[in-house]
Design an enzyme around this catalytic site. Structure first.
Site, PDB file in Angstrom:
ATOM      1  N   GLU A 140       0.833  -1.218   0.000  1.00  0.00           N
ATOM      2  CA  GLU A 140       0.000   0.000   0.000  1.00  0.00           C
ATOM      3  C   GLU A 140       0.870   1.272   0.000  1.00  0.00           C
ATOM      4  OE1 GLU A 140      -2.463   1.739  -0.316  1.00  0.00           O
ATOM      5  OE2 GLU A 140      -4.345   0.816   0.272  1.00  0.00           O
ATOM      6  N   HIS A 141       0.214   2.411   0.012  1.00  0.00           N
ATOM      7  CA  HIS A 141       0.851   3.719  -0.174  1.00  0.00           C
ATOM      8  C   HIS A 141       1.975   4.018   0.829  1.00  0.00           C
ATOM      9  CE1 HIS A 141      -1.058   5.347   3.437  1.00  0.00           C
ATOM     10  NE2 HIS A 141      -2.063   4.542   3.103  1.00  0.00           N
ATOM     11  N   ASP A 142       2.954   4.747   0.361  1.00  0.00           N
ATOM     12  CA  ASP A 142       4.017   5.325   1.208  1.00  0.00           C
ATOM     13  C   ASP A 142       4.904   4.285   1.897  1.00  0.00           C
ATOM     14  OD1 ASP A 142       3.299   8.152   0.837  1.00  0.00           O
ATOM     15  OD2 ASP A 142       1.448   7.569   1.845  1.00  0.00           O
TER      16      ASP A 142
END
Ligand code: UDP
Length: 219
Positions: A140-142
């Site tokens: 997922e993000h980041d």
């Protein structure tokens, strides 16, 4: 037609699962399957699933202007050793990805990755060299992922997680989301057991199992 030679290094389970993706990827680029071989230093057969199996020295001796290899071996220490050997011999790291993977915005991924069917990498992600993401895994993000990291099938890596070099995440593990500026960190060479639910940092070199994941102690 290109006369470059392409290889899946490792003709065991990991390599045999990656080979059809490698073949499809080359076919979509108009490159014949005959340009694609296995490399294995301890071959069990001369042909596996229709592809020649060469020892590394034979691969280097085969006439070709350019050579590329994806290191299809789950053990990250072996991957690192073979990556050095390939670099010294001018064998380029080759990324093999299934056609159906999803990659969203601003994803930076190092060379030599192996991305299996149904892998999803969402947005603003950094990933190092020779990453393996097996079937149905997501990042997922980041997230920031180091070099030679291995995801078994079905790993759920939620946002704002840092995974350091050589960590191994087992089948179906779930990693809790970290916070912006305060990521959940899985340390270098850590092992997350299959099905584990990781809710806090994992120190380098530690094996964790269970829900919530705790250091593994032999009984
Ligand atoms: N292998 C190799 N060179 C090495 C180490 C391993 O060619 O330096 C090959 C080994 O002979 C075997 C494969 O890589 O065929 C690794 O297979 P294994 O079943 O151990 O792991 P997996 O396929 O699950 O990664």
């Amino acid at each position: 037609m290109s006369t470059s030679l392409f290889a899946v290094y490792g003709a065991s389970g990991c390599g045999r699962s990656l080979m059809p993706l490698a073949r499809a990827q080359l076919q979509s680029q108009g490159i014949a399957a005959s340009q694609l071989v296995f490399i294995d230093d301890n071959p069990s057969a001369s042909v596996v699933n229709g592809h020649k199996v060469l020892r590394y020295a034979e691969f280097l001796q085969t006439e070709a202007p350019l050579r590329h290899a994806v290191l299809a071996i789950a053990n990250s220490e072996i991957r690192e050793r073979l990556a050095k050997r390939c670099l010294e011999d001018g064998v380029a790291p080759w990324t093999v990805a299934d056609a159906n993977i999803v990659i969203m915005d601003d994803v930076d991924i190092g060379g030599g990755a192996a991305l299996s069917p149904f892998v999803t990498l969402t947005s603003n992600i950094r990933i190092g060299k020779h990453f393996h993401a097996n079937l149905y895994s997501y990042v997922e993000h980041d997230c920031v992922i180091g070099d030679f990291v291995t995801f078994a099938p079905g790993v759920k890596c939620n946002g704002n997680v840092v995974i350091e070099d050589h960590a191994y995440i087992g089948t179906g593990a779930v990693i809790k989301q970290g916070k912006p500026g305060l990521p959940l960190v899985i340390g270098r060479g850590a092992v997350v057991g299959m099905g584990a639910v990781v809710t806090r940092d994992v120190p380098a070199g530690t094996t964790v199992v269970g829900n919530p994941a705790k250091p593994f102690q032999k009984v």
